[in-house]
Design a protein around this motif. Structure first.
Motif, short mmCIF file in Angstrom:
data_model
loop_
_atom_site.label_atom_id
_atom_site.label_comp_id
_atom_site.label_asym_id
_atom_site.label_seq_id
_atom_site.Cartn_x
_atom_site.Cartn_y
_atom_site.Cartn_z
N THR A 147 0.86 -1.18 0.00
CA THR A 147 0.00 0.00 0.00
C THR A 147 0.89 1.23 0.00
N VAL A 148 0.59 2.15 -0.92
CA VAL A 148 1.38 3.37 -1.02
C VAL A 148 0.46 4.59 -0.94
N SER A 149 1.05 5.71 -0.62
CA SER A 149 0.34 6.98 -0.62
C SER A 149 0.53 7.59 -2.01
N ALA A 150 -0.59 7.78 -2.72
CA ALA A 150 -0.52 8.29 -4.09
C ALA A 150 -1.19 9.65 -4.19
N PRO A 151 -0.60 10.57 -4.95
CA PRO A 151 -1.26 11.86 -5.15
C PRO A 151 -2.57 11.69 -5.90
N VAL A 152 -3.60 12.38 -5.46
CA VAL A 152 -4.88 12.35 -6.16
C VAL A 152 -4.66 12.90 -7.57
N GLY A 153 -5.20 12.22 -8.56
CA GLY A 153 -5.08 12.63 -9.95
C GLY A 153 -4.04 11.87 -10.74
N VAL A 154 -3.17 11.12 -10.05
CA VAL A 154 -2.16 10.35 -10.76
C VAL A 154 -2.80 9.10 -11.36
N ARG A 155 -2.29 8.66 -12.50
CA ARG A 155 -2.80 7.44 -13.12
C ARG A 155 -2.20 6.23 -12.42
N VAL A 156 -2.98 5.19 -12.28
CA VAL A 156 -2.56 3.99 -11.57
C VAL A 156 -1.27 3.43 -12.17
N ILE A 157 -1.13 3.45 -13.49
CA ILE A 157 0.05 2.87 -14.13
C ILE A 157 1.33 3.55 -13.69
N GLU A 158 1.28 4.85 -13.41
CA GLU A 158 2.47 5.59 -12.99
C GLU A 158 2.98 5.08 -11.65
N ILE A 159 2.08 4.82 -10.73
CA ILE A 159 2.48 4.30 -9.42
C ILE A 159 2.89 2.84 -9.55
N SER A 160 2.17 2.08 -10.37
CA SER A 160 2.48 0.68 -10.58
C SER A 160 3.92 0.50 -11.06
N GLU A 161 4.33 1.32 -11.98
CA GLU A 161 5.70 1.26 -12.50
C GLU A 161 6.73 1.50 -11.39
N LYS A 162 6.47 2.49 -10.57
CA LYS A 162 7.41 2.88 -9.52
C LYS A 162 7.58 1.81 -8.45
N VAL A 163 6.48 1.08 -8.14
CA VAL A 163 6.54 0.11 -7.04
C VAL A 163 6.78 -1.32 -7.52
N GLY A 164 6.77 -1.55 -8.82
CA GLY A 164 7.06 -2.88 -9.34
C GLY A 164 5.88 -3.84 -9.33
N SER A 165 4.67 -3.30 -9.42
CA SER A 165 3.49 -4.16 -9.53
C SER A 165 3.51 -4.87 -10.88
N GLY A 166 2.78 -5.97 -10.97
CA GLY A 166 2.75 -6.77 -12.19
C GLY A 166 1.79 -6.27 -13.25
#
Length: 94
Positions: free
Chosen positions: A14-33
């Motif tokens: 679980t990460v803290s994500a800025p509102v308005g960011v696209r899910v794929i951007e966070i997924s890339e950063k954290v190494g999700s599949g």
């Protein structure tokens, strides 16, 4: 800037994500599949299941609706390249 909790079930993170960011951007950063092939919403490779917080993502665009239909996506599936975080959500790759 407002933040939301975004949980990636595939990596149990679980990460803290800025509102308005696209899910794929966070997924890339954290190494999700969640994989992707474009970022423009027209290929469908980044299909994800929204397990919780469906209403905490932006509404699907016309383009996303079209791709979801073409890929026979389920009711709670979205494209990670298109869905923007508005509040807490839990997602996983399809």
């Amino acid at each position: 800037m407002a933040k939301a909790k975004l949980t990636f079930k595939d990596i149990n993170l679980t990460v803290s994500a800025p509102v308005g960011v696209r899910v794929i951007e966070i997924s890339e950063k954290v190494g999700s599949g969640i994989i992707y092939g474009c970022r423009e919403g027209d290929c469908g490779t980044c299909l994800m299941e929204v397990e919780e917080g469906w209403n905490n993502l932006t509404e699907p665009s016309v383009v996303e609706h079209k791709v979801l239909r073409e890929n026979n996506a389920g009711r709670h599936q979205r494209l990670a390249c298109q869905a923007q975080v508005l509040g807490d959500a839990t997602v996983r790759p399809v």
